[in-house]
Design a protein around this motif. Structure first.
Motif, PDB file in Angstrom:
ATOM      1  N   LEU A 176       0.824  -1.208   0.000  1.00  0.00           N
ATOM      2  CA  LEU A 176       0.000   0.000   0.000  1.00  0.00           C
ATOM      3  C   LEU A 176       0.860   1.262   0.000  1.00  0.00           C
ATOM      4  N   VAL A 177       1.907   1.260   0.791  1.00  0.00           N
ATOM      5  CA  VAL A 177       2.805   2.421   0.836  1.00  0.00           C
ATOM      6  C   VAL A 177       3.423   2.656  -0.541  1.00  0.00           C
ATOM      7  N   ALA A 178       3.875   1.575  -1.182  1.00  0.00           N
ATOM      8  CA  ALA A 178       4.492   1.708  -2.510  1.00  0.00           C
ATOM      9  C   ALA A 178       3.477   2.172  -3.549  1.00  0.00           C
ATOM     10  N   MET A 179       2.243   1.719  -3.429  1.00  0.00           N
ATOM     11  CA  MET A 179       1.228   2.158  -4.376  1.00  0.00           C
ATOM     12  C   MET A 179       0.956   3.654  -4.204  1.00  0.00           C
ATOM     13  N   VAL A 180       0.885   4.088  -2.969  1.00  0.00           N
ATOM     14  CA  VAL A 180       0.589   5.496  -2.691  1.00  0.00           C
ATOM     15  C   VAL A 180       1.749   6.400  -3.088  1.00  0.00           C
ATOM     16  N   ASP A 181       2.984   5.982  -2.798  1.00  0.00           N
ATOM     17  CA  ASP A 181       4.121   6.871  -3.086  1.00  0.00           C
ATOM     18  C   ASP A 181       4.682   6.709  -4.497  1.00  0.00           C
ATOM     19  N   GLY A 182       4.086   5.809  -5.280  1.00  0.00           N
ATOM     20  CA  GLY A 182       4.481   5.665  -6.680  1.00  0.00           C
ATOM     21  C   GLY A 182       5.675   4.762  -6.921  1.00  0.00           C
ATOM     22  N   SER A 183       6.133   4.057  -5.897  1.00  0.00           N
ATOM     23  CA  SER A 183       7.306   3.204  -6.079  1.00  0.00           C
ATOM     24  C   SER A 183       6.953   1.748  -6.377  1.00  0.00           C
ATOM     25  N   LEU A 184       5.677   1.426  -6.479  1.00  0.00           N
ATOM     26  CA  LEU A 184       5.269   0.062  -6.787  1.00  0.00           C
ATOM     27  C   LEU A 184       5.716  -0.291  -8.202  1.00  0.00           C
ATOM     28  N   SER A 185       6.272  -1.476  -8.363  1.00  0.00           N
ATOM     29  CA  SER A 185       6.730  -1.879  -9.696  1.00  0.00           C
ATOM     30  C   SER A 185       5.542  -2.012 -10.643  1.00  0.00           C
ATOM     31  N   GLU A 186       5.814  -1.800 -11.925  1.00  0.00           N
ATOM     32  CA  GLU A 186       4.752  -1.916 -12.927  1.00  0.00           C
ATOM     33  C   GLU A 186       4.172  -3.325 -12.934  1.00  0.00           C
ATOM     34  N   GLU A 187       5.021  -4.323 -12.796  1.00  0.00           N
ATOM     35  CA  GLU A 187       4.542  -5.710 -12.773  1.00  0.00           C
ATOM     36  C   GLU A 187       3.572  -5.943 -11.618  1.00  0.00           C
ATOM     37  N   SER A 188       3.919  -5.435 -10.448  1.00  0.00           N
ATOM     38  CA  SER A 188       3.027  -5.585  -9.294  1.00  0.00           C
ATOM     39  C   SER A 188       1.731  -4.824  -9.494  1.00  0.00           C
ATOM     40  N   PHE A 189       1.815  -3.640 -10.096  1.00  0.00           N
ATOM     41  CA  PHE A 189       0.599  -2.876 -10.343  1.00  0.00           C
ATOM     42  C   PHE A 189      -0.304  -3.600 -11.337  1.00  0.00           C
ATOM     43  N   ARG A 190       0.270  -4.165 -12.387  1.00  0.00           N
ATOM     44  CA  ARG A 190      -0.519  -4.908 -13.371  1.00  0.00           C
ATOM     45  C   ARG A 190      -1.257  -6.069 -12.696  1.00  0.00           C
ATOM     46  N   TYR A 191      -0.527  -6.806 -11.876  1.00  0.00           N
ATOM     47  CA  TYR A 191      -1.123  -7.929 -11.148  1.00  0.00           C
ATOM     48  C   TYR A 191      -2.272  -7.432 -10.277  1.00  0.00           C
ATOM     49  N   TYR A 192      -2.028  -6.368  -9.526  1.00  0.00           N
ATOM     50  CA  TYR A 192      -3.047  -5.790  -8.652  1.00  0.00           C
ATOM     51  C   TYR A 192      -4.272  -5.347  -9.464  1.00  0.00           C
ATOM     52  N   ALA A 193      -4.063  -4.652 -10.572  1.00  0.00           N
ATOM     53  CA  ALA A 193      -5.176  -4.116 -11.358  1.00  0.00           C
ATOM     54  C   ALA A 193      -6.070  -5.239 -11.881  1.00  0.00           C
ATOM     55  N   VAL A 194      -5.476  -6.313 -12.354  1.00  0.00           N
ATOM     56  CA  VAL A 194      -6.258  -7.436 -12.870  1.00  0.00           C
ATOM     57  C   VAL A 194      -7.032  -8.099 -11.730  1.00  0.00           C
ATOM     58  N   GLN A 195      -6.366  -8.365 -10.616  1.00  0.00           N
ATOM     59  CA  GLN A 195      -7.045  -9.003  -9.492  1.00  0.00           C
ATOM     60  C   GLN A 195      -8.145  -8.104  -8.923  1.00  0.00           C
ATOM     61  N   ASP A 196      -7.898  -6.806  -8.885  1.00  0.00           N
ATOM     62  CA  ASP A 196      -8.902  -5.882  -8.383  1.00  0.00           C
ATOM     63  C   ASP A 196     -10.117  -5.844  -9.315  1.00  0.00           C
ATOM     64  N   ALA A 197      -9.895  -5.900 -10.604  1.00  0.00           N
ATOM     65  CA  ALA A 197     -11.013  -5.923 -11.553  1.00  0.00           C
ATOM     66  C   ALA A 197     -11.852  -7.189 -11.357  1.00  0.00           C
ATOM     67  N   LEU A 198     -11.196  -8.315 -11.145  1.00  0.00           N
ATOM     68  CA  LEU A 198     -11.927  -9.561 -10.890  1.00  0.00           C
ATOM     69  C   LEU A 198     -12.704  -9.465  -9.573  1.00  0.00           C
ATOM     70  N   PHE A 199     -12.066  -8.887  -8.557  1.00  0.00           N
ATOM     71  CA  PHE A 199     -12.743  -8.671  -7.277  1.00  0.00           C
ATOM     72  C   PHE A 199     -13.981  -7.795  -7.474  1.00  0.00           C
ATOM     73  N   LEU A 200     -13.837  -6.708  -8.223  1.00  0.00           N
ATOM     74  CA  LEU A 200     -14.952  -5.779  -8.413  1.00  0.00           C
ATOM     75  C   LEU A 200     -16.137  -6.445  -9.114  1.00  0.00           C
ATOM     76  N   THR A 201     -15.865  -7.320 -10.056  1.00  0.00           N
ATOM     77  CA  THR A 201     -16.942  -8.046 -10.727  1.00  0.00           C
ATOM     78  C   THR A 201     -17.733  -8.866  -9.719  1.00  0.00           C
ATOM     79  N   ASP A 202     -17.030  -9.591  -8.869  1.00  0.00           N
ATOM     80  CA  ASP A 202     -17.703 -10.401  -7.854  1.00  0.00           C
ATOM     81  C   ASP A 202     -18.381  -9.531  -6.795  1.00  0.00           C
ATOM     82  N   PHE A 203     -17.748  -8.431  -6.429  1.00  0.00           N
ATOM     83  CA  PHE A 203     -18.318  -7.526  -5.442  1.00  0.00           C
ATOM     84  C   PHE A 203     -19.637  -6.946  -5.954  1.00  0.00           C
ATOM     85  N   ALA A 204     -19.659  -6.524  -7.216  1.00  0.00           N
ATOM     86  CA  ALA A 204     -20.886  -5.997  -7.811  1.00  0.00           C
ATOM     87  C   ALA A 204     -21.972  -7.074  -7.846  1.00  0.00           C
ATOM     88  N   SER A 205     -21.602  -8.300  -8.165  1.00  0.00           N
ATOM     89  CA  SER A 205     -22.566  -9.406  -8.156  1.00  0.00           C
ATOM     90  C   SER A 205     -23.136  -9.620  -6.758  1.00  0.00           C
TER      91      SER A 205
END
Length: 138
Positions: A22-51
């Protein structure tokens, strides 16, 4: 009462706020690979959350007493949250995917995402609506 709950959770909140991811995401130091992984998993989470929200709204319509004057407004707020997730939140993710050329068409939930969303869906599906609402709150 709300303040007492916040106070009781203070140590957990502090640990969460200082988590390295979370700290790395907020301060911009999160690696692009980690952000990509997070974005995909978060999108999948959001689909289920909306359901879960859609299912919860349907359960509320059945389970809430008819003399409850706030019934329709409460149900509509839950439905509006589901629509907001589908339209606004997921559009944000689609913009991430386009910007970073992420193909999430065949993405699958990783274990932590699957465990969390499965738990939410089970509670919303099998327990009274109040418990379903509680499991979906942050």
């Amino acid at each position: 009462m709300a303040q007492s709950l916040w106070d009781a959770a203070a140590d957990l909140i502090k640990v969460t706020e200082t988590h390295p991811f979370l700290v790395a995401m907020v301060d911009g130091s999160l690696s692009e690979e980690s952000f990509r992984y997070y974005a995909v998993q978060d999108a999948l989470f959001l689909t289920d959350f909306a359901s879960c929200l859609e299912l919860l709204a349907a359960k509320m319509k059945i389970e809430m007493s008819y003399d409850d004057s706030t019934k329709e407004g409460s149900i509509q707020r839950i439905k509006d949250l589901a629509v907001g997730i589908e339209e606004a939140e997921k559009e944000l993710h689609r913009s991430f995917f386009a910007h970073w050329d992420i193909d999430a068409c065949n993405a699958t939930s990783m274990p932590n995402t699957l465990l969390y969303t499965s738990y939410m869906m089970r509670v919303v599906s099998t327990r009274p609506y109040a418990e379903g609402l509680a499991v979906l709150l942050p």
